[in-house]
Design a protein around this motif. Structure first.
Motif, PDB file in Angstrom:
ATOM      1  N   PRO A 106       0.801  -1.222   0.000  1.00 23.24           N
ATOM      2  CA  PRO A 106       0.000   0.000   0.000  1.00 23.24           C
ATOM      3  C   PRO A 106       0.837   1.277   0.000  1.00 23.24           C
ATOM      4  N   ASP A 107       2.143   1.157   0.337  1.00 21.00           N
ATOM      5  CA  ASP A 107       2.997   2.346   0.296  1.00 21.00           C
ATOM      6  C   ASP A 107       3.408   2.687  -1.138  1.00 21.00           C
ATOM      7  N   LYS A 110      -2.189   2.149  -5.059  1.00 23.19           N
ATOM      8  CA  LYS A 110      -3.519   1.796  -4.568  1.00 23.19           C
ATOM      9  C   LYS A 110      -3.671   0.283  -4.561  1.00 23.19           C
ATOM     10  N   THR A 111      -3.818  -0.288  -3.402  1.00 22.14           N
ATOM     11  CA  THR A 111      -4.023  -1.732  -3.293  1.00 22.14           C
ATOM     12  C   THR A 111      -4.691  -2.055  -1.966  1.00 22.14           C
ATOM     13  N   ARG A 112      -5.435  -3.152  -1.946  1.00 19.62           N
ATOM     14  CA  ARG A 112      -6.035  -3.595  -0.689  1.00 19.62           C
ATOM     15  C   ARG A 112      -5.133  -4.588   0.018  1.00 19.62           C
ATOM     16  N   LYS A 114      -2.555  -5.650   2.418  1.00 23.02           N
ATOM     17  CA  LYS A 114      -2.081  -4.958   3.620  1.00 23.02           C
ATOM     18  C   LYS A 114      -0.567  -5.098   3.786  1.00 23.02           C
ATOM     19  N   ARG A 169      -6.226  -8.618   3.624  1.00 23.55           N
ATOM     20  CA  ARG A 169      -6.849  -7.745   2.631  1.00 23.55           C
ATOM     21  C   ARG A 169      -7.636  -6.659   3.339  1.00 23.55           C
ATOM     22  N   HIS A 175      -8.795   1.546   0.559  1.00 22.20           N
ATOM     23  CA  HIS A 175      -7.686   1.860  -0.341  1.00 22.20           C
ATOM     24  C   HIS A 175      -8.151   1.888  -1.777  1.00 22.20           C
TER      25      HIS A 175
END
Lengths: 178, 224
Positions: A106-107, A110-112, A114, A169, A175
């Motif tokens: 996520p850094d 855009k993604t779920r 974690k 997730r 996100h």
């Protein structure tokens, strides 16, 4: 005054001495483990491509599994359709272990997915392995055409999706829809 | 509901089925929310279906139950709402304004449950009992609405709770007590509640469960 300053300096030194180096060591160790288990880190420009591929792949697996469970819920399940979906799920599952190299969290975009994935890479990889095995077993059941076996293996496959999605997730919306 | 300040004779206002409906609905909606958030799919399906049974029961009890539970006795027009706001309404049971809250909340819960029947979660792990009657794409869209619509429901639940607190704090009128005990201190000249029959309540419950079982089965002959 001087005593207080001395105390403060000592306290600061203690806190720094206690916390910082081990944390850094831990971080380094975890990062090394993540590389070892989930593959080498990926360059930023390639990361976006892979993350997109991952998203599409996961969505396809989800859609195929929906199709399977809709058929199984119906009065007369279409075994041929289930077989096609099972093959596609097994293909997708086989790719899944290459979808989470370090640098696709996520850094980065855009993604779920974690950040915990890369903090507990061994647990994540073990769950992914269970998923792949369940997908293979489900495909075998679908190929056999035995509806009871198909139902049982579909249940196991569903559990393996959930086992990873629950801890790793992020909820939809947190996100974005990626 | 008009209550006197003086601790007068307490009389029956809400029958047991109505009170059970209310508090079970509170508990089940909380369970629906929690199981939805935590992806406890079996429990989410079960609690949603239980809400459906409750709603159907309340609709039937609203036709055949005690006088204060019947829609015909408490759902009134805008004139009655104005009279209530002007302070000239007198009666037992839901006030004309409270009636609007009942109808709105039951309607919204009904919509939320209805959407859930056609929903499928994104992983295909939880399929609403009627999800097979619509396309996979439509089911996904309905699921998104089902998730977002819960916030609308929450707003109205918040309004309902705020109104109850307003009556309690600003009007010194406790509405929660009667919804628990079924009794309230009312003006002596008010027409008392005409209680419904217990066997009618049982029949309403049986009918509600039968309807729910039909839905769970996929609503044959339309579904499986």
């Amino acid at each position: 005054m001087r005593t207080r300053l001395l105390l403060a300096v000592t306290a600061a030194a203690l806190i720094a001495g206690c916390n910082k180096p081990p944390t850094e060591q831990n971080n380094a160790a975890v990062a090394a483990k993540a590389k070892a288990v989930l593959g080498p880190a990926i360059a930023a420009d390639q990361a976006k491509t892979l993350m997109h591929e991952r998203h599409e792949g996961m969505e396809d697996i989800g859609d195929d599994f929906k199709l399977v469970n809709r058929e199984l819920k119906g009065a007369s399940p279409d075994v041929a359709a289930i077989r096609t979906a099972a093959a596609a799920i097994a293909d997708g599952a086989a790719k899944s272990s290459g979808w989470f190299p370090p640098g696709t969290g996520p850094d980065v975009g855009k993604t779920r997915a974690k950040a915990e994935i890369w903090q507990k890479p061994e647990d994540f990889a073990a769950k992914d392995k269970t998923f792949q095995e369940a997908a293979v077993a489900f495909k075998a059941a679908a190929d056999s055409g035995d509806l009871n076996a198909i139902r049982t293996q579909a249940g196991e496959l569903g559990k393996s999706c959930k086992a990873c999605h629950d801890p790793y997730r992020a909820p939809e919306g947190d996100h974005g829809h990626d | 509901m008009v209550t006197t300040e003086a601790p007068g004779q307490k009389i029956a206002v809400w029958d047991l089925p109505t009170r059970l409906f209310h508090w079970l609905l509170v508990a089940l909606i909380a369970l629906c929310w929690w199981t939805g958030e935590k992806h406890q799919y079996d429990l989410h399906l079960w609690s949603g279906v239980a809400v459906l049974s409750l709603l159907v029961f309340r609709l039937l009890w609203g036709l055949f139950g005690s006088s204060t539970a019947r829609f015909a006795n408490f759902v009134r027009g805008p004139a009655a709402v104005r009279a209530y706001l002007a302070g000239t309404w007198r009666g037992i049971g839901h006030s004309p304004l409270g009636a609007l809250s009942v109808v709105a909340l039951m309607g919204l819960v009904g919509i939320e449950v209805g959407l859930g029947l056609f929903a499928t979660d994104e992983d295909g792990l939880l399929l609403g009992p009627l999800s097979g009657l619509v396309s996979m794409g439509a089911s996904s869209d309905i699921t998104e609405i089902h998730e977002k619509f819960f916030d609308v429901l929450l707003v109205f639940i918040g309004l309902h709770v705020a109104a109850v607190l307003f009556y309690w704090i600003a009007r010194k009128q406790n509405l929660i007590g009667p919804m628990v005990t079924g009794k309230a201190a009312l003006d002596p000249d008010i027409v008392p509640m005409r209680p419904g029959k217990w066997w009618v309540a049982v029949l309403c419950l049986v009918a509600a469960i039968a309807f729910t079982r039909w839905i769970i089965a996929g609503a044959p002959p339309f579904g499986p």
